[in-house]
Design a protein around this motif. Structure first.
Motif, PDB file in Angstrom:
ATOM      1  N   HIS A 161       0.811  -1.218   0.000  1.00 33.42           N
ATOM      2  CA  HIS A 161       0.000   0.000   0.000  1.00 33.42           C
ATOM      3  C   HIS A 161       0.845   1.268   0.000  1.00 33.42           C
ATOM      4  CE1 HIS A 161      -3.603  -2.355   0.571  1.00 33.42           C
ATOM      5  NE2 HIS A 161      -2.958  -3.047   1.486  1.00 33.42           N
ATOM      6  N   THR A 162       2.074   1.181  -0.479  1.00 36.35           N
ATOM      7  CA  THR A 162       2.975   2.331  -0.492  1.00 36.35           C
ATOM      8  C   THR A 162       3.230   2.798  -1.917  1.00 36.35           C
ATOM      9  OG1 THR A 162       4.075   1.595   1.531  1.00 36.35           O
ATOM     10  CG2 THR A 162       5.284   3.133   0.144  1.00 36.35           C
ATOM     11  N   VAL A 163       3.209   4.129  -2.088  1.00 35.69           N
ATOM     12  CA  VAL A 163       3.541   4.731  -3.379  1.00 35.69           C
ATOM     13  C   VAL A 163       4.595   5.806  -3.129  1.00 35.69           C
ATOM     14  CG1 VAL A 163       2.702   6.027  -5.373  1.00 35.69           C
ATOM     15  CG2 VAL A 163       1.223   4.332  -4.288  1.00 35.69           C
ATOM     16  N   TRP A 164       5.719   5.715  -3.811  1.00 35.67           N
ATOM     17  CA  TRP A 164       6.783   6.711  -3.763  1.00 35.67           C
ATOM     18  C   TRP A 164       6.636   7.647  -4.947  1.00 35.67           C
ATOM     19  CZ3 TRP A 164      10.268   7.481   0.062  1.00 35.67           C
ATOM     20  CH2 TRP A 164      10.446   6.457   0.999  1.00 35.67           C
ATOM     21  N   MET A 165       6.746   8.946  -4.711  1.00 26.25           N
ATOM     22  CA  MET A 165       6.733   9.945  -5.776  1.00 26.25           C
ATOM     23  C   MET A 165       7.959  10.828  -5.591  1.00 26.25           C
ATOM     24  SD  MET A 165       2.766  10.995  -5.874  1.00 26.25           S
ATOM     25  CE  MET A 165       1.500   9.759  -5.690  1.00 26.25           C
ATOM     26  N   LEU A 166       8.891  10.711  -6.502  1.00 31.37           N
ATOM     27  CA  LEU A 166      10.126  11.478  -6.448  1.00 31.37           C
ATOM     28  C   LEU A 166      10.055  12.605  -7.467  1.00 31.37           C
ATOM     29  CD1 LEU A 166      12.593   8.447  -6.397  1.00 31.37           C
ATOM     30  CD2 LEU A 166      11.493   9.556  -4.465  1.00 31.37           C
ATOM     31  N   CYS A 167      10.543  13.767  -7.091  1.00 32.99           N
ATOM     32  CA  CYS A 167      10.537  14.938  -7.977  1.00 32.99           C
ATOM     33  C   CYS A 167      11.972  15.429  -8.157  1.00 32.99           C
ATOM     34  CB  CYS A 167       9.692  16.066  -7.379  1.00 32.99           C
ATOM     35  SG  CYS A 167       7.994  15.605  -7.027  1.00 32.99           S
ATOM     36  N   ALA A 168      12.340  15.728  -9.401  1.00 32.24           N
ATOM     37  CA  ALA A 168      13.688  16.216  -9.708  1.00 32.24           C
ATOM     38  C   ALA A 168      13.646  16.997 -11.013  1.00 32.24           C
ATOM     39  CB  ALA A 168      14.665  15.051  -9.828  1.00 32.24           C
ATOM     40  N   PRO A 169      14.614  17.898 -11.226  1.00 30.72           N
ATOM     41  CA  PRO A 169      14.648  18.640 -12.490  1.00 30.72           C
ATOM     42  C   PRO A 169      14.808  17.744 -13.716  1.00 30.72           C
ATOM     43  CG  PRO A 169      16.036  19.712 -10.864  1.00 30.72           C
ATOM     44  CD  PRO A 169      15.609  18.400 -10.273  1.00 30.72           C
ATOM     45  N   ALA A 170      15.622  16.700 -13.599  1.00 27.87           N
ATOM     46  CA  ALA A 170      15.852  15.783 -14.718  1.00 27.87           C
ATOM     47  C   ALA A 170      16.050  14.372 -14.167  1.00 27.87           C
ATOM     48  CB  ALA A 170      17.087  16.202 -15.516  1.00 27.87           C
ATOM     49  N   ALA A 171      15.707  13.377 -14.954  1.00 27.62           N
ATOM     50  CA  ALA A 171      15.862  11.992 -14.517  1.00 27.62           C
ATOM     51  C   ALA A 171      17.315  11.670 -14.193  1.00 27.62           C
ATOM     52  CB  ALA A 171      15.343  11.050 -15.596  1.00 27.62           C
ATOM     53  N   GLU A 172      18.237  12.276 -14.938  1.00 32.09           N
ATOM     54  CA  GLU A 172      19.658  12.020 -14.725  1.00 32.09           C
ATOM     55  C   GLU A 172      20.155  12.525 -13.369  1.00 32.09           C
ATOM     56  OE1 GLU A 172      18.428  13.662 -17.480  1.00 32.09           O
ATOM     57  OE2 GLU A 172      18.386  11.833 -18.662  1.00 32.09           O
ATOM     58  N   ASP A 173      19.373  13.353 -12.701  1.00 25.96           N
ATOM     59  CA  ASP A 173      19.756  13.881 -11.389  1.00 25.96           C
ATOM     60  C   ASP A 173      19.506  12.881 -10.262  1.00 25.96           C
ATOM     61  OD1 ASP A 173      20.457  16.273 -12.592  1.00 25.96           O
ATOM     62  OD2 ASP A 173      18.504  17.213 -12.209  1.00 25.96           O
ATOM     63  N   VAL A 174      18.855  11.777 -10.585  1.00 30.19           N
ATOM     64  CA  VAL A 174      18.497  10.770  -9.586  1.00 30.19           C
ATOM     65  C   VAL A 174      19.359   9.533  -9.819  1.00 30.19           C
ATOM     66  CG1 VAL A 174      16.606   9.338  -8.702  1.00 30.19           C
ATOM     67  CG2 VAL A 174      16.154  11.668  -9.478  1.00 30.19           C
ATOM     68  N   LEU A 175      19.759   8.896  -8.747  1.00 25.51           N
ATOM     69  CA  LEU A 175      20.570   7.686  -8.809  1.00 25.51           C
ATOM     70  C   LEU A 175      19.966   6.700  -9.818  1.00 25.51           C
ATOM     71  CD1 LEU A 175      23.064   6.505  -7.230  1.00 25.51           C
ATOM     72  CD2 LEU A 175      21.406   5.330  -5.794  1.00 25.51           C
ATOM     73  N   VAL A 176      20.785   6.160 -10.688  1.00 22.84           N
ATOM     74  CA  VAL A 176      20.313   5.320 -11.793  1.00 22.84           C
ATOM     75  C   VAL A 176      19.536   4.101 -11.297  1.00 22.84           C
ATOM     76  CG1 VAL A 176      22.444   3.971 -12.053  1.00 22.84           C
ATOM     77  CG2 VAL A 176      20.943   4.329 -14.013  1.00 22.84           C
ATOM     78  N   THR A 177      19.928   3.520 -10.184  1.00 23.46           N
ATOM     79  CA  THR A 177      19.217   2.343  -9.677  1.00 23.46           C
ATOM     80  C   THR A 177      17.819   2.702  -9.182  1.00 23.46           C
ATOM     81  OG1 THR A 177      20.375   2.640  -7.577  1.00 23.46           O
ATOM     82  CG2 THR A 177      21.261   0.997  -9.092  1.00 23.46           C
ATOM     83  N   ILE A 178      17.636   3.921  -8.715  1.00 21.80           N
ATOM     84  CA  ILE A 178      16.301   4.369  -8.302  1.00 21.80           C
ATOM     85  C   ILE A 178      15.480   4.720  -9.528  1.00 21.80           C
ATOM     86  CG2 ILE A 178      15.023   6.238  -7.182  1.00 21.80           C
ATOM     87  CD1 ILE A 178      17.038   6.161  -4.946  1.00 21.80           C
ATOM     88  N   ARG A 179      16.050   5.483 -10.419  1.00 18.61           N
ATOM     89  CA  ARG A 179      15.298   5.936 -11.602  1.00 18.61           C
ATOM     90  C   ARG A 179      14.833   4.759 -12.450  1.00 18.61           C
ATOM     91  NH1 ARG A 179      19.833   8.922 -13.883  1.00 18.61           N
ATOM     92  NH2 ARG A 179      20.676   7.391 -15.279  1.00 18.61           N
ATOM     93  N   SER A 180      15.594   3.680 -12.475  1.00 19.68           N
ATOM     94  CA  SER A 180      15.207   2.515 -13.283  1.00 19.68           C
ATOM     95  C   SER A 180      14.002   1.785 -12.699  1.00 19.68           C
ATOM     96  CB  SER A 180      16.379   1.544 -13.414  1.00 19.68           C
ATOM     97  OG  SER A 180      16.681   0.953 -12.175  1.00 19.68           O
ATOM     98  N   ARG A 181      13.668   2.068 -11.469  1.00 15.37           N
ATOM     99  CA  ARG A 181      12.540   1.404 -10.809  1.00 15.37           C
ATOM    100  C   ARG A 181      11.296   2.295 -10.718  1.00 15.37           C
ATOM    101  NH1 ARG A 181      17.203  -0.592  -9.589  1.00 15.37           N
ATOM    102  NH2 ARG A 181      17.459  -2.736  -8.941  1.00 15.37           N
TER     103      ARG A 181
END
Length: 166
Positions: free
Chosen positions: A140-160
């Motif tokens: 029942h958990t939903v994560w919503m991450l916000c960033a200027p660009a996808a490349e600004d987020v750790l690749v292992t997180i962004r891939s999920r």
């Protein structure tokens, strides 16, 4: 006025998020446990994430008038947590605190929603602390991450995460 009203000029984003809200009720493929909202400053990525969070809690998909929508808009919904940056970065202690919260069942709503407004400011250690929770979320958990660009987020997180470009 619905929760989507503030997302001016983002019709395709709203359509995608509304489809996910509908699928969240039916268990369809448009809903997933992790989202990455990207766009330049002023694009409304945090507003989109918060509108989506409210709509997920709403029985009518984001009516803007019910108790869930009004408490979400006021920032007082017990099952919507916003992680914002007070300093230059988000550290490991803050990340671990929210990982623990993500493991809890929702108190009132249907989802435990965590909105990380500045995911690009997670330290590497903090991002790694979030990674396990994003890889293996509670049902029942939903994560919503916000960033200027996808490349600004750790690749292992962004891939999920499912990307949402504003």
């Amino acid at each position: 006025m619905t929760v989507w009203a503030e997302l001016v000029g983002q019709e395709s984003v709203v359509a995608t998020l509304q489809a996910a809200v509908a699928d969240a009720r039916d268990g369809g493929p448009a809903m997933t446990h992790a989202w990455l909202f990207t766009g330049p400053p002023g694009s409304g990525r945090s507003n989109a994430a918060l509108a989506f969070a409210a709509a997920l809690q709403c029985e009518r998909g984001g009516c803007g008038e019910c108790h869930s929508c009004t408490t979400a808009a006021a920032g007082s919904h017990p099952d919507i947590t916003v992680v914002s940056t007070d300093g230059l970065s988000i550290g490991t202690d803050v990340a671990r605190e929210h990982v623990r919260k993500a493991a809890l069942r929702p108190a009132l709503g249907r989802w435990q929603v965590l909105v990380v407004e500045d995911a690009d400011r997670l330290t590497d250690q903090a991002a790694n602390a979030l990674l396990k929770s994003i890889e293996e979320p509670s049902p029942h958990t939903v994560w919503m991450l916000c960033a200027p660009a996808a490349e600004d987020v750790l690749v292992t997180i962004r891939s999920r995460c499912r990307p949402v470009l504003l």
